[in-house]
Scaffold this motif. Structure first.
Motif, PDB file in Angstrom:
ATOM      1  N   ASP A  36      -7.577 -27.525 -33.045  1.00  0.00           N
ATOM      2  CA  ASP A  36      -6.829 -26.806 -31.737  1.00  0.00           C
ATOM      3  C   ASP A  36      -6.535 -27.368 -30.818  1.00  0.00           C
ATOM      4  OD1 ASP A  36      -6.275 -23.547 -30.504  1.00  0.00           O
ATOM      5  OD2 ASP A  36      -8.595 -24.122 -29.784  1.00  0.00           O
ATOM      6  N   ASP A  96      -7.152 -25.859 -24.726  1.00  0.00           N
ATOM      7  CA  ASP A  96      -8.700 -26.176 -25.287  1.00  0.00           C
ATOM      8  C   ASP A  96      -9.538 -26.849 -24.475  1.00  0.00           C
ATOM      9  OD1 ASP A  96      -9.793 -25.072 -27.675  1.00  0.00           O
ATOM     10  OD2 ASP A  96     -10.188 -26.704 -28.302  1.00  0.00           O
ATOM     11  N   HIS A 120      -9.542 -21.365 -24.350  1.00  0.00           N
ATOM     12  CA  HIS A 120     -10.274 -19.445 -24.795  1.00  0.00           C
ATOM     13  C   HIS A 120     -12.104 -19.638 -25.175  1.00  0.00           C
ATOM     14  CE1 HIS A 120     -11.548 -21.557 -29.003  1.00  0.00           C
ATOM     15  NE2 HIS A 120     -11.124 -21.862 -28.529  1.00  0.00           N
ATOM     16  N   ASP A 170     -10.696 -23.848 -35.623  1.00  0.00           N
ATOM     17  CA  ASP A 170     -10.677 -22.724 -34.963  1.00  0.00           C
ATOM     18  C   ASP A 170     -11.757 -21.450 -35.453  1.00  0.00           C
ATOM     19  OD1 ASP A 170     -11.118 -24.507 -33.180  1.00  0.00           O
ATOM     20  OD2 ASP A 170     -10.820 -23.371 -31.345  1.00  0.00           O
TER      21      ASP A 170
HETATM   22 MN    MN Z   1     -10.885 -24.171 -29.454  1.00  0.00          MN
END
Ligand code: MN
Ligand code: AMP
Ligand code: MN
Length: 334
Positions: A36, A96, A120, A170
């Motif tokens: 990610d 990330d 996130h 992810d």
């Molecule tokens: Mn992630």
């Protein structure tokens, strides 16, 4: 995330001067980057390059070593080792990265005139001027897709491959709870852009050196099950050392996939893999099947992550690290 924040991020990108005499843009993802982190960062890097931003570098802190499956990601040529990052870029964007502690020495770049955070993690500390942080997003690549669409950048096959790797990583190949209709809708658009999901999955998830398989066998073979841990929900744990890596001639990142077979143990809600780092401390992966919020354990030990997947840096022997986790699981922290 408010429309004000989206607009601020769009303005930060649109305000850049392109070309060889234009603004410097530094993209950064977290230490020990996963699919990610790298996929989100490189996917956005490709979009910036297509917009004519040529003074563009992507990096991550620490050793400049990419796990083999990521070495062929589109845009990988934009990656530079940490010391070659721009010193005074006009714009810094992080991908990330939940907290400054995940930036190592690159934290100094947060002094840039504009810092945009795309992430996130619920535990995100919002260290940018603009924080595109959506804890309901399955991956940072979902946030990247949101910004690309607001910038009017179409998904081509190269960008799509990066974002697909990020999304598939992810969501555990679209298996985790976060696999919402929106995740599949994004995956559909990425596949429609011309990527090959079978080839990508084989490369990212289903290819490993023989030595890595043998190493996994040993690490799984020494796992311990403690059914009384976590208020009777159970904990399974194991560890891997630098000596294990040396014996099988493997690189440290091969240890990062070991959590997957371990977290499948039926008798334990919590799975723990304790991985020795080249510095001699332990990178600890925590997973829960749902009964326990492992991010609370990780945060209380200086780490972070999500409710069902978190991590921290441990010290002492593997037995001591496991006992610390067990103690916190028992101590009403859940
Ligand atoms: Mn992630
Ligand atoms: P991992 O077990 O390395 O796959 O990490 C699981 C989750 O925990 C990821 O979302 C990471 O961002 C987070 N995480 C892992 N290690 C750390 C750490 N030392 N500090 C903060 N977050 C971490
Ligand atoms: Mn990550």
């Amino acid at each position: 995330m408010t429309e004000t924040e989206w607009s601020a991020a769009v303005d930060a990108v649109r305000g850049l001067t392109p070309g060889p005499d234009g603004d410097e843009v530094q993209l950064i993802c977290h230490v020990n980057p996963d699919g990610d982190a790298l996929g989100s960062m490189l996917g956005f890097a490709l979009a910036l390059r297509e917009r004519g931003i040529t003074r563009l570098r992507a990096t991550f802190p620490g050793d400049f070593e990419l796990p083999t499956p990521y070495q062929d990601l589109p845009g990988v040529e934009l990656l530079v080792p940490e010391p070659e990052a721009f010193r005074a870029p006009a714009l810094v964007m992080t991908f990330d990265v939940a907290a400054e502690s995940r930036l190592g020495d690159l934290v100094a770049l947060l002094r840039a005139p504009c810092v945009v955070v795309l992430d996130h993690h619920a535990s995100n500390t919002r260290f940018g001027q603009v924080n595109l942080v959506d804890p309901r997003a399955a991956a940072t690549s979902v946030v990247v897709d949101g910004l690309l669409s607001r910038l009017g950048v179409p998904l081509d096959a190269a960008i799509a491959e990066c974002l697909y790797v990020a999304l598939a990583t992810d969501t555990g190949s679209f298996k985790f709870d976060m696999t919402t209709p929106e995740v599949h809708e994004l995956a559909a658009r990425l596949i429609a852009a011309g990527i090959s999901p079978g080839d990508i999955s084989r490369r990212i998830f289903d290819t490993r050196p023989f030595g890595a398989m043998k190493l996994a066998g040993e690490v799984i073979g020494r796992a311990t099950l403690d059914p009384t841990a976590a208020g009777g929900q159970g904990m399974v744990w194991t560890y891997a050392t630098q000596a294990d890596l040396a014996r099988h001639d493997q690189r440290p990142y091969v240890l990062d996939t070991l959590i997957d077979p371990v977290r499948g143990v039926a008798e334990a809600d919590v799975a723990v893999v304790i991985k020795e780092t080249p510095q001699g401390d332990w990178s600890v992966s925590l997973r829960s099947k749902g009964a326990v919020d492992v991010s609370r354990v990780a945060v209380s030990l200086g780490g972070g992550g999500h409710r069902l997947a978190a991590g921290f840096t441990g010290h002492g022997t593997p037995e001591e690290v496991a006992a610390t986790v067990k103690g916190l699981l028992a101590a009403n922290l859940i």
